[in-house]
Design a protein around this motif. Structure first.
Motif, mmCIF file in Angstrom:
data_model
loop_
_atom_site.group_PDB
_atom_site.id
_atom_site.type_symbol
_atom_site.label_atom_id
_atom_site.label_comp_id
_atom_site.label_asym_id
_atom_site.label_seq_id
_atom_site.Cartn_x
_atom_site.Cartn_y
_atom_site.Cartn_z
ATOM 1 N N GLY A 390 -35.758 -51.453 62.111
ATOM 2 C CA GLY A 390 -36.323 -49.996 61.708
ATOM 3 C C GLY A 390 -35.414 -49.722 59.670
ATOM 4 N N GLU A 391 -34.344 -50.166 59.889
ATOM 5 C CA GLU A 391 -33.458 -49.863 58.914
ATOM 6 C C GLU A 391 -32.316 -50.792 59.077
ATOM 7 O OE1 GLU A 391 -32.258 -45.910 58.269
ATOM 8 O OE2 GLU A 391 -32.834 -45.596 60.136
ATOM 9 N N PRO A 392 -31.421 -50.614 57.825
ATOM 10 C CA PRO A 392 -30.607 -51.724 57.710
ATOM 11 C C PRO A 392 -29.377 -51.035 58.366
ATOM 12 C CG PRO A 392 -30.964 -50.780 54.727
ATOM 13 C CD PRO A 392 -31.460 -50.378 56.348
ATOM 14 N N ASP A 414 -29.919 -57.379 64.798
ATOM 15 C CA ASP A 414 -30.341 -56.360 63.868
ATOM 16 C C ASP A 414 -31.586 -57.498 63.395
ATOM 17 O OD1 ASP A 414 -31.097 -54.551 61.375
ATOM 18 O OD2 ASP A 414 -29.339 -55.510 60.332
ATOM 19 N N THR A 415 -32.356 -56.444 63.607
ATOM 20 C CA THR A 415 -33.984 -57.196 63.861
ATOM 21 C C THR A 415 -34.310 -56.745 62.186
ATOM 22 O OG1 THR A 415 -34.784 -55.902 65.130
ATOM 23 C CG2 THR A 415 -33.959 -57.750 66.253
ATOM 24 N N TRP A 416 -34.293 -57.581 60.988
ATOM 25 C CA TRP A 416 -35.786 -57.440 59.940
ATOM 26 C C TRP A 416 -37.270 -57.355 60.404
ATOM 27 C CZ3 TRP A 416 -39.073 -59.212 56.416
ATOM 28 C CH2 TRP A 416 -39.531 -58.648 55.827
ATOM 29 N N TRP A 417 -37.834 -56.908 60.293
ATOM 30 C CA TRP A 417 -39.515 -57.344 60.150
ATOM 31 C C TRP A 417 -40.406 -55.837 59.533
ATOM 32 C CZ3 TRP A 417 -43.143 -55.488 64.439
ATOM 33 C CH2 TRP A 417 -41.723 -55.433 65.265
ATOM 34 N N GLN A 418 -41.164 -55.765 59.608
ATOM 35 C CA GLN A 418 -42.649 -54.970 58.953
ATOM 36 C C GLN A 418 -43.830 -54.939 59.818
ATOM 37 O OE1 GLN A 418 -42.959 -56.865 55.102
ATOM 38 N NE2 GLN A 418 -42.272 -55.016 54.011
ATOM 39 N N THR A 419 -44.114 -53.706 59.555
ATOM 40 C CA THR A 419 -45.091 -53.931 60.467
ATOM 41 C C THR A 419 -46.114 -54.924 60.315
ATOM 42 O OG1 THR A 419 -45.927 -50.884 60.109
ATOM 43 C CG2 THR A 419 -47.880 -51.779 60.532
ATOM 44 N N ASP A 507 -38.820 -55.230 49.924
ATOM 45 C CA ASP A 507 -37.576 -55.337 50.432
ATOM 46 C C ASP A 507 -36.928 -55.344 49.180
ATOM 47 O OD1 ASP A 507 -38.737 -53.112 52.731
ATOM 48 O OD2 ASP A 507 -36.822 -54.296 53.741
ATOM 49 N N ARG A 522 -36.092 -50.181 50.413
ATOM 50 C CA ARG A 522 -37.155 -50.597 49.892
ATOM 51 C C ARG A 522 -36.853 -50.059 47.925
ATOM 52 N NH1 ARG A 522 -41.808 -52.349 52.817
ATOM 53 N NH2 ARG A 522 -42.645 -51.263 50.840
ATOM 54 N N LYS A 619 -37.157 -41.443 60.297
ATOM 55 C CA LYS A 619 -37.206 -41.470 58.961
ATOM 56 C C LYS A 619 -37.037 -40.923 58.226
ATOM 57 C CE LYS A 619 -39.240 -46.435 58.013
ATOM 58 N NZ LYS A 619 -40.135 -47.166 58.117
HETATM 59 O O1 PRX Z 1 -37.666 -51.401 55.283
HETATM 60 C C1 PRX Z 1 -37.485 -52.434 55.648
HETATM 61 C C2 PRX Z 1 -37.196 -51.263 57.146
HETATM 62 O O2 PRX Z 1 -38.042 -50.956 57.316
HETATM 63 C C3 PRX Z 1 -39.551 -51.340 56.456
HETATM 64 C C4 PRX Z 1 -40.824 -51.819 57.566
HETATM 65 O O3 PRX Z 1 -41.149 -51.089 58.730
HETATM 66 P P1 PRX Z 1 -42.762 -50.700 59.205
HETATM 67 O O4 PRX Z 1 -43.841 -51.266 58.993
HETATM 68 O O5 PRX Z 1 -42.312 -48.870 59.442
HETATM 69 O O6 PRX Z 1 -41.763 -51.377 60.559
HETATM 70 C C5 PRX Z 1 -40.402 -50.632 61.065
HETATM 71 C C6 PRX Z 1 -40.367 -51.741 62.589
HETATM 72 C C7 PRX Z 1 -40.622 -52.843 62.275
HETATM 73 C C8 PRX Z 1 -39.037 -53.006 56.357
HETATM 74 O O7 PRX Z 1 -39.803 -53.071 55.014
HETATM 75 N N1 PRX Z 1 -36.819 -52.268 58.079
HETATM 76 C C9 PRX Z 1 -37.100 -52.678 59.144
HETATM 77 N N2 PRX Z 1 -36.198 -53.084 59.800
HETATM 78 C C10 PRX Z 1 -34.909 -53.566 59.390
HETATM 79 C C11 PRX Z 1 -35.619 -52.756 57.828
HETATM 80 N N3 PRX Z 1 -34.576 -52.476 56.800
HETATM 81 C C12 PRX Z 1 -32.971 -53.538 57.420
HETATM 82 N N4 PRX Z 1 -33.023 -54.222 58.187
HETATM 83 C C13 PRX Z 1 -33.747 -53.829 59.163
HETATM 84 N N5 PRX Z 1 -33.148 -54.157 60.285
#
Ligand code: PRX
Length: 654
Positions: A390-392, A414-419, A507, A522, A619
């Motif tokens: 969700g965030e760093p 730690d998993t980075w991804w988005q909707t 991002d 972001r 958030k």
């Molecule tokens: O900025 C990044 C941050 O959450 C954004 C995506 O938000 P959303 O679509 O609500 O999805 C959240 C759950 C997957 C991204 O553009 N974000 C998500 N995960 C990370 C992250 N930032 C840093 N590290 C993460 N692990």
């Protein structure tokens, strides 16, 4: 225990290689990377075939002839719900618990795969009897109860499209989403439990449908809160009564892989929420692949728990589709972490022997704030993998998570991804990667990520740039519902001059000398101070690393001298909030940031506060803090979890 040295926290130099024991039984081994890079499309085709059951095999993996509109596995057919349910029963795992559901008041239910399959079959028949067919949209506005999962899978089973709307959204948001999606049916509940009280959901649906001349023909209402509801005859139906009128048996029909599965609304930088569209085969492949490999899932023995609400993408991919496609046993919890006591989450982990736990840094930091004494009261020794999303996750929270929750031994992914990405894109593999606190690290096998400068050239360490996905991926969004232009504009136009289509994630990131990716937040949150670019996340991480700090938020506020200036809002840890005067604390932290990053990043002001304005999904709403910091009238606070917070902060500042 982590060292208390501030340096070791901000610049956490420790590295955490996987133990030989973990690696020896790990699902994902290092050769996955080589396999994927030797033949990326072949790799995904292989995953799709091994992780899912197809009614008709696909012959083409990817059709990218019309970018940015991708088609994955397009001539294959499958049924998503069958893949999440029936096939596990057919394989002899019908008695395995799919869901250990825990209600907030303490009621609970254990639901096996056989039982869940039976419930979904009946619900599928019910939807059909209400005139819902392939391609029709169904809005889902439910608390975290098993019926939410049942509804989503029943919709998927008949080839319809769900749009889940988080229970915290207002009538107005609900209405705009129902309208945008042109939903025919709304599935809701009388109420749900939150913080020891029943919050009404049906009333919000009624509000959303007042004078609604649109598409909705029925509202199905699950009885959960036992609160009074008003009834519109002919439109409203009780879920439990309606289910009794339909057949129990239902055979899942296979649909083409590109059949729309769901629309999920998410905020853009401006304007109305975007309806992010996901389809079936590619989405399920990547959700299942990442769930299995990133969390090291052993479905026979693990108990998995993702704390996300099904109203968000994390709940779609890592509560519903990924875990159920993989036949996992999981916990589903209705309520808040601190009801009726602050150790509720840890109590649930102890009760069910949770072994894989996935949550957000904001939760970790709020637990840090109340102290380790609470989790220390529970037996958390069943945990073996921890995830973050969700965030760093700042290094200090990372280390606390591992030490206090994970007993000092669990890997943290730690998993980075988005909707928009649908599934995890950047993460460690826990049996392979040497972990680096604070960095999301590397793209998962089969995913191609780059960090580019404004001009589109790849940045070199330690410079930051914009994160792009350079090749299409199976679970990518297929568009914005009803708005192909906005889809192209928002995500694909930024680097259209470059060869190949690059997905612009929004991002900022930098890549270190080892090739590990660090997310900087972001790009909309990037500040420009005296012509220097600074990331709010970077300054927050510096402030967070100070031992007196529990949580903070930084905004860039307009400043005559420097263009923008850094303004920080800081919550002190409870034991310091009494002993430290706000002035002393601010002085200490300003000096600390100067020391950590440089005078350029020194906050112009630091406000010591008791709470930060957060949305119901946790958030921080920096926009509101920015209003306060810039002395403006505070903007719209309706999406806050607690609307009083902003008043308290602004009164304090006066
Ligand atoms: O900025 C990044 C941050 O959450 C954004 C995506 O938000 P959303 O679509 O609500 O999805 C959240 C759950 C997957 C991204 O553009 N974000 C998500 N995960 C990370 C992250 N930032 C840093 N590290 C993460 N692990």
């Amino acid at each position: 225990m982590p060292s208390n040295s501030i340096d070791s926290l901000l610049h956490e130099e420790r590295r955490f290689p996987p133990s030989a024991e973990f690696t020896s039984t790990a699902v994902a081994q290092a050769d996955l990377y080589a396999q994927a890079s030797a033949d990326r499309l072949g790799f995904w085709a292989e995953q799709a075939k091994t992780l899912l059951d197809w009614e008709t095999d696909f012959t083409e993996t990817l059709d990218w002839s019309n970018p940015p509109f991708a088609r994955w596995f397009a001539d294959g057919t499958l049924n998503v719900a069958y893949n999440c349910l029936d096939r596990h029963v057919e394989a002899g795992n019908g008695d395995r618990i799919a869901i250990h559901w825990e209600g907030e008041p303490g009621d609970s239910r254990a639901i096996s795969y056989a039982e869940l399959t039976a419930e979904v079959k009946r619900a599928a028949n019910l939807l059909t009897s209400l005139g819902i067919g392939k391609g029709d949209r169904v809005a889902v506005y439910l608390p975290m109860i098993p019926e939410a999962v049942v509804t989503m899978l029943a919709v998927a089973r008949i080839g319809a499209v769900h749009t889940v709307i988080f229970g915290g959204f207002s009538s107005e948001s609900l209405r705009s989403r129902i309208d945008d999606a042109n939903a025919k049916l709304v599935v809701t509940a009388d109420g749900g439990w939150r913080k020891g009280k029943v919050f009404p959901l049906k009333a919000a649906v009624d509000g959303a449908l007042v004078g609604h001349a649109g598409s909705v023909t029925n509202v199905l209402v699950v009885k959960r809160g036992n609160n009074d509801v008003t009834w519109t005859q002919g439109r409203d139906l009780w879920w439990h009564e309606a289910l009794e009128t339909v057949e129990a048996e239902h055979t899942a029909e296979a649909f083409e892989a590109e059949t729309p599965l769901f629309i999920l609304y998410t905020s853009g930088t401006t304007g109305k929420p975007k309806g992010i569209l996901h389809t079936s085969g590619g989405y399920l492949t990547q959700a299942a692949f990442t769930h299995k490999n990133v969390f090291d899932l052993h479905p026979d023995t693990d108990v998995y728990w993702c704390t996300a609400d099904v109203g968000w993408i994390t709940g779609h991919s890592y509560v519903v589709y990924g875990p159920l496609a993989n036949g996992a046993t999981q916990v589903l919890y209705e309520g808040t972490p601190d009801t009726p006591h602050p150790g509720r989450w840890w109590e649930i982990i102890e009760k069910y022997g949770v072994s894989i736990f996935y949550t957000a840094p904001t939760a970790i930091r709020s637990f840090m704030k109340i102290g380790r004494e609470i989790p220390n009261k529970f037996d958390l020794s069943s945990l073996r993998v921890l995830g973050s999303v969700g965030e760093p996750i700042n290094a200090e929270a990372w280390v606390w998570y591992r030490d206090i929750i994970g007993g000092g031994t669990t890997p943290i992914v730690d998993t980075w991804w988005q909707t928009e990405t649908g599934a995890i894109m950047i993460a460690a593999l826990p049996g392979v990667t040497t972990l680096k606190p604070g960095s999301a690290q590397v793209p998962i096998p089969g995913i191609k990520i780059d960090v580019l400068g404004e001009d589109g050239t790849r940045v070199t360490p330690p410079n930051g740039g914009l994160l792009v996905v350079s090749e299409p991926w199976p679970s990518m969004l297929r568009g914005i519902w009803g708005d192909p232009e906005r889809f192209t504009e928002t995500y694909w136009a930024r680097f259209e001059a470059l060869e190949g289509s690059k997905y612009f994630a929004g991002d900022g990131a930098h890549v270190d000398k080892d090739g590990d990716i660090w997310l900087l937040g972001r790009v909309d949150d990037v500040m420009n101070i005296s012509g220097h670019r600074l990331s709010t996340a970077e300054i927050e991480s510096a402030i967070d690393s100070h031992p007196i700090v529990a949580e903070c938020a930084v905004v860039g506020a307009a400043d005559d001298a420097t263009g923008q200036a850094v303004v920080a809002f800081v919550i002190l840890r409870s034991k310091h909030s009494e002993s430290q005067s706000p002035d002393e604390a601010s002085a200490l932290l300003r000096a600390h940031v100067t020391e950590k990053i440089g005078a350029i990043a020194r906050p112009r002001q630091i406000f010591i506060v008791n709470e930060l304005p957060k949305t119901r999904s946790g958030k921080i709403m920096r926009r509101l803090l920015q209003d306060v910091a810039e002395g403006r009238e505070i903007g719209d606070t309706t999406t806050l979890a607690d609307t009083a917070v902003m008043q308290i902060i602004s009164d304090k500042m006066k």
